[in-house]
Design a protein around this motif. Sequence first.
Motif, PDB file in Angstrom:
ATOM      1  N   GLY A 196     -31.763 -48.295   1.533  1.00 42.43           N
ATOM      2  CA  GLY A 196     -32.936 -48.798   2.331  1.00 42.43           C
ATOM      3  C   GLY A 196     -34.224 -48.187   1.596  1.00 42.43           C
ATOM      4  O   GLY A 196     -34.231 -47.832   0.528  1.00 42.43           O
ATOM      5  N   VAL A 197     -35.433 -48.511   2.151  1.00 44.64           N
ATOM      6  CA  VAL A 197     -36.633 -47.987   1.962  1.00 44.64           C
ATOM      7  C   VAL A 197     -36.862 -46.478   1.811  1.00 44.64           C
ATOM      8  O   VAL A 197     -36.665 -46.000   2.975  1.00 44.64           O
ATOM      9  CB  VAL A 197     -37.877 -48.728   2.481  1.00 44.64           C
ATOM     10  CG1 VAL A 197     -39.387 -48.206   1.994  1.00 44.64           C
ATOM     11  CG2 VAL A 197     -37.948 -50.370   2.500  1.00 44.64           C
ATOM     12  N   GLN A 198     -37.064 -45.720   0.881  1.00 47.39           N
ATOM     13  CA  GLN A 198     -36.934 -44.204   0.720  1.00 47.39           C
ATOM     14  C   GLN A 198     -38.283 -43.801   0.539  1.00 47.39           C
ATOM     15  O   GLN A 198     -39.185 -44.115  -0.252  1.00 47.39           O
ATOM     16  CB  GLN A 198     -35.803 -43.787  -0.484  1.00 47.39           C
ATOM     17  CG  GLN A 198     -34.380 -44.314  -0.257  1.00 47.39           C
ATOM     18  CD  GLN A 198     -33.671 -43.617  -1.236  1.00 47.39           C
ATOM     19  OE1 GLN A 198     -32.822 -44.270  -1.734  1.00 47.39           O
ATOM     20  NE2 GLN A 198     -33.313 -42.349  -1.009  1.00 47.39           N
ATOM     21  N   HIS A 199     -38.368 -42.570   1.077  1.00 52.70           N
ATOM     22  CA  HIS A 199     -39.580 -41.786   1.061  1.00 52.70           C
ATOM     23  C   HIS A 199     -39.218 -40.308   0.767  1.00 52.70           C
ATOM     24  O   HIS A 199     -39.177 -39.663   1.819  1.00 52.70           O
ATOM     25  CB  HIS A 199     -40.388 -42.022   2.271  1.00 52.70           C
ATOM     26  CG  HIS A 199     -40.821 -43.507   2.532  1.00 52.70           C
ATOM     27  ND1 HIS A 199     -41.895 -44.000   2.201  1.00 52.70           N
ATOM     28  CD2 HIS A 199     -40.401 -44.355   3.491  1.00 52.70           C
ATOM     29  CE1 HIS A 199     -42.266 -45.060   2.342  1.00 52.70           C
ATOM     30  NE2 HIS A 199     -41.249 -45.585   3.297  1.00 52.70           N
ATOM     31  N   ASP A 200     -39.423 -40.089  -0.520  1.00 49.20           N
ATOM     32  CA  ASP A 200     -39.244 -38.607  -0.887  1.00 49.20           C
ATOM     33  C   ASP A 200     -37.952 -37.873  -0.265  1.00 49.20           C
ATOM     34  O   ASP A 200     -37.878 -36.683  -0.153  1.00 49.20           O
ATOM     35  CB  ASP A 200     -40.387 -38.124  -0.478  1.00 49.20           C
ATOM     36  CG  ASP A 200     -40.942 -36.870  -1.729  1.00 49.20           C
ATOM     37  OD1 ASP A 200     -40.627 -37.004  -2.831  1.00 49.20           O
ATOM     38  OD2 ASP A 200     -41.764 -36.105  -1.451  1.00 49.20           O
ATOM     39  N   LEU A 201     -36.898 -38.578  -0.058  1.00 53.34           N
ATOM     40  CA  LEU A 201     -35.720 -37.715   0.598  1.00 53.34           C
ATOM     41  C   LEU A 201     -34.619 -38.053  -0.447  1.00 53.34           C
ATOM     42  O   LEU A 201     -34.185 -39.251  -0.961  1.00 53.34           O
ATOM     43  CB  LEU A 201     -35.117 -38.314   2.058  1.00 53.34           C
ATOM     44  CG  LEU A 201     -36.258 -37.567   3.126  1.00 53.34           C
ATOM     45  CD1 LEU A 201     -36.135 -38.246   4.539  1.00 53.34           C
ATOM     46  CD2 LEU A 201     -36.152 -36.037   3.125  1.00 53.34           C
ATOM     47  N   ALA A 202     -33.723 -37.024  -0.875  1.00 52.29           N
ATOM     48  CA  ALA A 202     -32.692 -37.305  -1.696  1.00 52.29           C
ATOM     49  C   ALA A 202     -31.406 -37.680  -0.628  1.00 52.29           C
ATOM     50  O   ALA A 202     -30.967 -36.931   0.385  1.00 52.29           O
ATOM     51  CB  ALA A 202     -32.092 -35.899  -2.359  1.00 52.29           C
ATOM     52  N   LEU A 203     -30.645 -38.864  -1.040  1.00 51.79           N
ATOM     53  CA  LEU A 203     -29.791 -39.358  -0.199  1.00 51.79           C
ATOM     54  C   LEU A 203     -28.883 -39.932  -1.035  1.00 51.79           C
ATOM     55  O   LEU A 203     -28.663 -40.018  -2.317  1.00 51.79           O
ATOM     56  CB  LEU A 203     -30.332 -40.596   0.651  1.00 51.79           C
ATOM     57  CG  LEU A 203     -31.313 -40.526   1.880  1.00 51.79           C
ATOM     58  CD1 LEU A 203     -31.967 -41.635   2.200  1.00 51.79           C
ATOM     59  CD2 LEU A 203     -30.751 -39.551   2.691  1.00 51.79           C
ATOM     60  N   TYR A 204     -27.469 -39.978  -0.300  1.00 54.82           N
ATOM     61  CA  TYR A 204     -26.252 -40.678  -0.840  1.00 54.82           C
ATOM     62  C   TYR A 204     -25.809 -41.755  -0.038  1.00 54.82           C
ATOM     63  O   TYR A 204     -25.866 -41.665   1.044  1.00 54.82           O
ATOM     64  CB  TYR A 204     -25.156 -39.560  -1.158  1.00 54.82           C
ATOM     65  CG  TYR A 204     -23.945 -40.003  -1.758  1.00 54.82           C
ATOM     66  CD1 TYR A 204     -22.888 -40.854  -0.762  1.00 54.82           C
ATOM     67  CD2 TYR A 204     -23.494 -40.270  -2.952  1.00 54.82           C
ATOM     68  CE1 TYR A 204     -21.881 -41.345  -1.435  1.00 54.82           C
ATOM     69  CE2 TYR A 204     -22.545 -40.650  -3.497  1.00 54.82           C
ATOM     70  CZ  TYR A 204     -21.462 -41.170  -2.795  1.00 54.82           C
ATOM     71  OH  TYR A 204     -20.411 -41.722  -3.280  1.00 54.82           O
ATOM     72  N   CYS A 205     -25.557 -42.962  -0.573  1.00 58.85           N
ATOM     73  CA  CYS A 205     -25.164 -44.089   0.074  1.00 58.85           C
ATOM     74  C   CYS A 205     -24.239 -44.951  -0.617  1.00 58.85           C
ATOM     75  O   CYS A 205     -23.991 -44.874  -1.924  1.00 58.85           O
ATOM     76  CB  CYS A 205     -26.079 -44.841   0.445  1.00 58.85           C
ATOM     77  SG  CYS A 205     -27.075 -45.616  -0.887  1.00 58.85           S
TER      78      CYS A 205
END
Length: 409
Positions: free
Chosen positions: A247-256
């Motif tokens: 999705g639209v990301q804002h300064d967060l580390a994510l795994y998808c």
Amino acid sequence: MADKPAPKPGHFLPGGDGDQIAGDDRKPGVSAPSTASSNAPSGAPLAAPTPRLGGEAPPTPPQLSGSRIDSRRTTLSGSRLGPPPADDRAAAASREVFHPQPVPFVPKQRSKGLIALMVVAVLVFLGGGATFAVKVLSSPSFNLPNPNGTPSAKSSGAPTTKGPIGKGTPDTDIVGKNPIYAAGALAVAKCPEPAFRPTSMENVRSYYQALTACMDKAWEPIVTKAGFEFRSPNLVIFSDGDETACGVQHDLALYCQDEHGGSATMPWQELVEEYPKNKAEVRAEMAQSFGFVYGVHLQNLTGMAEASDNLADTAASKAAQLEMNRRAALQAYCFGAVFFGAARTSFPLRGELLRQWNGLIQRRGDENTKDKVRDHGSSKSLALWMNQGLATTNPGSCNTFVAASAKVS
């Protein structure tokens, strides 16, 4: 004089009173003898009658049957001449072509085996034509059954109900009894801290690429030994507001999960901005956040990510759902710490770097976040599981799904 050949049937007309024969030397006015009283040789061809000019027409038309020779030999005037002589070659030729002698019927003897085979073939065709056609077309060879033998039982082709193949694994067993827990400790990892400082987007990308290669090398033997297929996560470095598979990301580390099988999506801008102010904190942040994301990747490879999502979706209450989310998040943090424990000699967490590492754990607790949603674990629980992973370097020490609720608060 040699006998003349028999005329072809249909190419001549039979009998009748003829005119003066061509080439006859009789005197005019003397009639030619009739065919019936003529002494001409038997079987001589008969001349077709030609009416005289101005003479009377025959009283009746000739009674003919197509091009056949009438065996009654009717003249043009209607009088009958009787049957032709027995040795008349024209009549013989006509009889041979148009009235042949019937061929006597001699019944043939068929074997009983052949008759039985024909009956079997008819019954098979009438009773199951479609099935028979399919079998013939799909089979490279077709053997006829013995008609005198005992008929074999054939499948009707109707679908049959079959039981499931194997036995499904409950989600609780996938997360609580996963084979990775028994795969053993990680081998000592020779992985120094990547020498790329976060001063640009490309440097941040290079840092995570080097760290990914180290973690892949350490974890692949364990994942494979546990019976799972290993693959490296897809690495995405995004700018604030970028659209990714997460999705639209804002300064967060994510795994998808995505078409690549799983992507680690990491920010870069705030790291570059904060690095000149607090270098040790940013270095600890990069290592710890990527360790967490890689831990989720391991859960994805082993089926635990999907299983924990299923269990959270069927939780009896919101509190139970949040507890399941905390168990999954705490395990991912623990898996990350397992790697850094295995690499402690080459990637040393000591001094200021260790103090910043522990400070991040305290600040990441759910009670210290802005929204205070209890979905990742308290500071106490984070410290418990990460220190356990660092000390043991064994994924078996990260089984948060069977731990008491107090340990996953």
